[in-house]
Scaffold this motif. Structure first.
Motif, PDB file in Angstrom:
ATOM      1  N   THR A 256       0.913  -1.286   0.047  1.00 10.75           N
ATOM      2  CA  THR A 256       0.078  -0.058  -0.173  1.00 10.75           C
ATOM      3  C   THR A 256       0.847   1.241  -0.246  1.00 10.75           C
ATOM      4  OG1 THR A 256      -1.826  -0.983   1.141  1.00 10.75           O
ATOM      5  CG2 THR A 256      -1.522   1.366   1.463  1.00 10.75           C
ATOM      6  N   ILE A 257       1.938   1.109   0.731  1.00  8.48           N
ATOM      7  CA  ILE A 257       2.917   2.385   0.769  1.00  8.48           C
ATOM      8  C   ILE A 257       3.323   2.725  -0.719  1.00  8.48           C
ATOM      9  CG2 ILE A 257       5.131   3.330   1.545  1.00  8.48           C
ATOM     10  CD1 ILE A 257       4.776   1.597   3.968  1.00  8.48           C
ATOM     11  N   PHE A 258       3.572   1.656  -1.331  1.00  4.82           N
ATOM     12  CA  PHE A 258       4.266   1.858  -3.101  1.00  4.82           C
ATOM     13  C   PHE A 258       3.023   2.427  -3.586  1.00  4.82           C
ATOM     14  CE2 PHE A 258       7.258  -1.221  -1.496  1.00  4.82           C
ATOM     15  CZ  PHE A 258       8.316  -0.867  -2.201  1.00  4.82           C
ATOM     16  N   PHE A 259       1.924   2.101  -3.434  1.00  4.35           N
ATOM     17  CA  PHE A 259       0.552   2.648  -4.125  1.00  4.35           C
ATOM     18  C   PHE A 259       0.566   4.110  -4.223  1.00  4.35           C
ATOM     19  CE2 PHE A 259      -3.608   3.603  -4.753  1.00  4.35           C
ATOM     20  CZ  PHE A 259      -3.915   3.291  -6.334  1.00  4.35           C
ATOM     21  N   TRP A 260       0.609   4.508  -2.617  1.00  2.00           N
ATOM     22  CA  TRP A 260       0.145   5.962  -2.298  1.00  2.00           C
ATOM     23  C   TRP A 260       1.338   6.674  -2.605  1.00  2.00           C
ATOM     24  CZ3 TRP A 260      -4.674   6.964  -2.325  1.00  2.00           C
ATOM     25  CH2 TRP A 260      -5.657   5.950  -1.872  1.00  2.00           C
ATOM     26  N   ALA A 261       2.496   6.404  -2.644  1.00  2.00           N
ATOM     27  CA  ALA A 261       3.657   7.016  -2.777  1.00  2.00           C
ATOM     28  C   ALA A 261       3.582   7.579  -4.362  1.00  2.00           C
ATOM     29  CB  ALA A 261       4.765   6.464  -2.591  1.00  2.00           C
ATOM     30  N   ALA A 262       2.900   6.701  -5.220  1.00  2.00           N
ATOM     31  CA  ALA A 262       2.990   7.026  -6.430  1.00  2.00           C
ATOM     32  C   ALA A 262       1.507   7.831  -6.883  1.00  2.00           C
ATOM     33  CB  ALA A 262       2.988   6.043  -7.651  1.00  2.00           C
ATOM     34  N   PHE A 263       0.231   7.330  -6.433  1.00  2.00           N
ATOM     35  CA  PHE A 263      -0.917   7.743  -6.566  1.00  2.00           C
ATOM     36  C   PHE A 263      -0.871   9.464  -6.039  1.00  2.00           C
ATOM     37  CE2 PHE A 263      -5.224   8.696  -5.412  1.00  2.00           C
ATOM     38  CZ  PHE A 263      -6.140   8.130  -6.583  1.00  2.00           C
ATOM     39  N   GLU A 264      -0.226   9.512  -4.942  1.00  2.00           N
ATOM     40  CA  GLU A 264      -0.448  10.794  -4.390  1.00  2.00           C
ATOM     41  C   GLU A 264       0.438  11.811  -5.236  1.00  2.00           C
ATOM     42  OE1 GLU A 264      -2.713  12.297  -2.344  1.00  2.00           O
ATOM     43  OE2 GLU A 264      -3.857  10.607  -1.986  1.00  2.00           O
ATOM     44  N   GLN A 265       0.764  11.683  -6.281  1.00  2.00           N
ATOM     45  CA  GLN A 265       1.593  12.568  -7.163  1.00  2.00           C
ATOM     46  C   GLN A 265       0.392  13.505  -7.624  1.00  2.00           C
ATOM     47  OE1 GLN A 265       4.634  13.212  -7.269  1.00  2.00           O
ATOM     48  NE2 GLN A 265       4.795  11.318  -5.857  1.00  2.00           N
ATOM     49  N   ALA A 266      -0.817  13.054  -7.586  1.00  2.00           N
ATOM     50  CA  ALA A 266      -1.997  13.836  -8.175  1.00  2.00           C
ATOM     51  C   ALA A 266      -2.230  15.231  -7.540  1.00  2.00           C
ATOM     52  CB  ALA A 266      -3.261  13.073  -7.814  1.00  2.00           C
TER      53      ALA A 266
END
Length: 522
Positions: A256-266
């Motif tokens: 999940t950390i990997f996901f949000w580290a990229a997703f929150e570039q929004a």
């Protein structure tokens, strides 16, 4: 239509179904919707307010200082649930924690409506504290409702996630509009109004959940006064099996950390890309097409949510009139603001798409696709948790791949460009489908794998993983200028393409091992 008394927990009214799920799920849906409205609405204008010139009503902070405060706030928002979950498990109960948290957040927004430094910091502190009590415990109530309907949980959390993003959509849209066009502190105050109405709606309808979410003391009193009630005891899980399930939660939290580290570039690099590298100026027919599309983008999701509202009223109005009226009032206010905003936009000559506008695409896509994804998770095509996570990470990476391709024409070190808006629109679509495959599913599996007595605490730990991902997103996004100067914009986005896809393939490869550690949980 009603479910059997043994499938869904809660009162008899809760067992009346809406979209195949207990009506109480939608009480939580709308409560969470207004909390997310307040969070994303405030978040959408905080940095803009702090960095705006004094003549424009802002405080003229540097970007570094404003983003520093913003980063600290978003990190603490995801760290505070660990304490809130613990307090709920041991003392307050989930329902009381949600209500107290909502009240504290309402006071936080009220403080931010005043134009002073002390009120800003007080407001942010109250929002962090209130969120800690609210965030982990509303999901814990869902766990109680579906205690004996595990196969419906993924779909339930996906529908709940639709409410989360409906609130985010409306918060970004309306608090942003009110803050930028009328006054920053009116935007902060507007978020508080809906948080208050959401709290009233929840508090007055909470008995729909029966004994679910009561404090340990109140649960004993409830059971003593309802001796005829057949409450099923939670299955006692052997310690070695429970230890394996905790390992699964840890594995899912790690990815999940990997996901949000990229997703929150929004909220960072993708906003910069929209602002400085995307052609947002439309003329003639294109401008009119955008205005019509923007109207549909706003009105259609609001109509869908309003339809759900009326369906809930049909079930619950007879018993929870005042709660329903508070909810109805909030929607009347929303429709009034939306109609005023759209009317004003059609009368304006400007044809420039605001950079913040792209942020609503994520929420729009979720509202549009969540019901479909929910049905897939409840069908025979429902894949294992690790496959869902893998799909989510791979789709996220592909979204950044679209941006890498779209930005290929931007020269090395360029500070501005004018690429098509199509790339951002496609990227947000892929990111959203990835989010639907991972985020609500993660919440669902935490609730399946953790004993009920520790569910609030474990949701708090889960949100720490999300918080770490948010912090990593800020640190990685801050490298955009260095990477684009040394290489180019495509290289920057390729990093966020490769890492999630590799992570997605890795967690999918772990499927046999993780399934074994789950010991029968699906």
């Amino acid at each position: 239509m009603s479910a059997t008394n043994f499938r869904f927990e809660g009162s008899d009214m809760n067992r009346q179904l809406l979209m195949g799920h207990p009506s109480g799920l939608f009480v939580l849906f709308f409560t969470e919707m207004w909390e997310r409205f307040s969070y994303y609405g405030m978040r959408a204008i905080l940095v803009l307010f702090l960095t705006s010139a004094i003549i424009d009503g802002g405080w003229a902070w540097s970007r570094e200082d404003a983003l520093g405060l913003y980063g600290t706030y978003t990190m603490l928002v995801y760290f505070s649930p660990i304490l809130g979950g613990l307090l709920a498990d041991k003392f307050l109960g989930y329902r009381r924690s949600v209500a107290i948290g909502a009240l504290i957040m309402t006071l936080g927004h009220a403080a931010m409506a005043f134009d002073t430094p002390w009120s800003l910091y007080l407001g942010i502190g109250l929002l962090v504290a209130g969120n800690g009590l609210f965030k982990p415990n509303i999901t814990s109530i869902i766990n109680g409702v579906y205690k004996n309907a595990q196969d419906k949980k993924d779909g339930a959390f996906t529908i709940f996630y639709m409410g989360v993003n409906a609130g985010a959509f409306l918060g970004i849209l309306l608090c942003g509009y009110v803050g930028e066009s009328i006054g920053w502190h009116y935007g902060f105050g507007l978020a508080g109004i809906f948080m208050f109405l959401g709290m009233i709606q929840f508090w007055l309808a909470q008995t729909i959940f029966g004994r679910i979410g009561l404090s340990p003391k109140d649960t004993l009193a409830f059971d003593a006064s309802h001796k005829e009630l057949d409450t099923q005891k939670e299955e006692v899980v052997p310690s070695n099996i429970q230890a394996d399930r905790y390992i699964v939660v840890g594995i899912l939290a790690f990815f999940t950390i990997f996901f949000w580290a990229a997703f929150e570039q929004a909220g960072g690099s993708m906003t910069i890309f929209a602002s400085d590298y995307t052609d947002r100026v439309l003329e003639g027919t294109s401008a009119n097409v955008f205005r019509i599309a923007n109207t549909l983008l706003t009105v259609i999701p609001l109509m869908i949510i309003t339809y759900v509202l009326f369906q809930l009223f049909r079930i619950t109005f007879s018993k929870y009139k005042v709660s329903n009226l508070a909810l109805g009032l909030s929607f009347a206010i929303i429709w009034g603001i939306v109609i005023y905003m759209l009317k004003s936009q059609f009368s304006e000559e400007s044809t420039e798409i605001p950079a913040s506008w792209f942020g609503i695409l994520n929420s729009f896509y979720i509202i549009a696709f969540a019901p479909l994804v929910s049905k897939i998770w409840e069908s025979k095509y429902n894949p294992p948790a690790t496959v869902k996570f893998g799909i989510g990470l791979i789709l996220l990476g592909l979204g950044f791949g679209v941006l890498a391709y779209g930005s290929a024409s931007i020269p090395q070190g360029a500070q501005t460009a004018s690429v098509s808006v199509v790339w951002l629109i496609l990227a947000y679509l892929l990111h959203t489908l990835g989010e639907l495959s991972l985020s609500p599913v993660g919440l669902s599996y935490v609730s399946k794998l953790v004993p009920a007595a520790k569910i609030g605490l474990m949701f708090g730990l889960w949100y720490i993983a999300v918080g770490l991902g948010n912090k990593a997103a800020g640190m990685m996004g801050g490298l955009i200028d260095k990477i684009t100067a040394a290489y180019d914009m495509s290289t920057f986005f390729l990093i966020f393409t490769i890492v999630p896809i590799v992570a997605g393939l890795l967690i999918m490869a772990l499927t046999p091992k993780v399934n074994k550690l789950m010991h029968g949980v699906h």
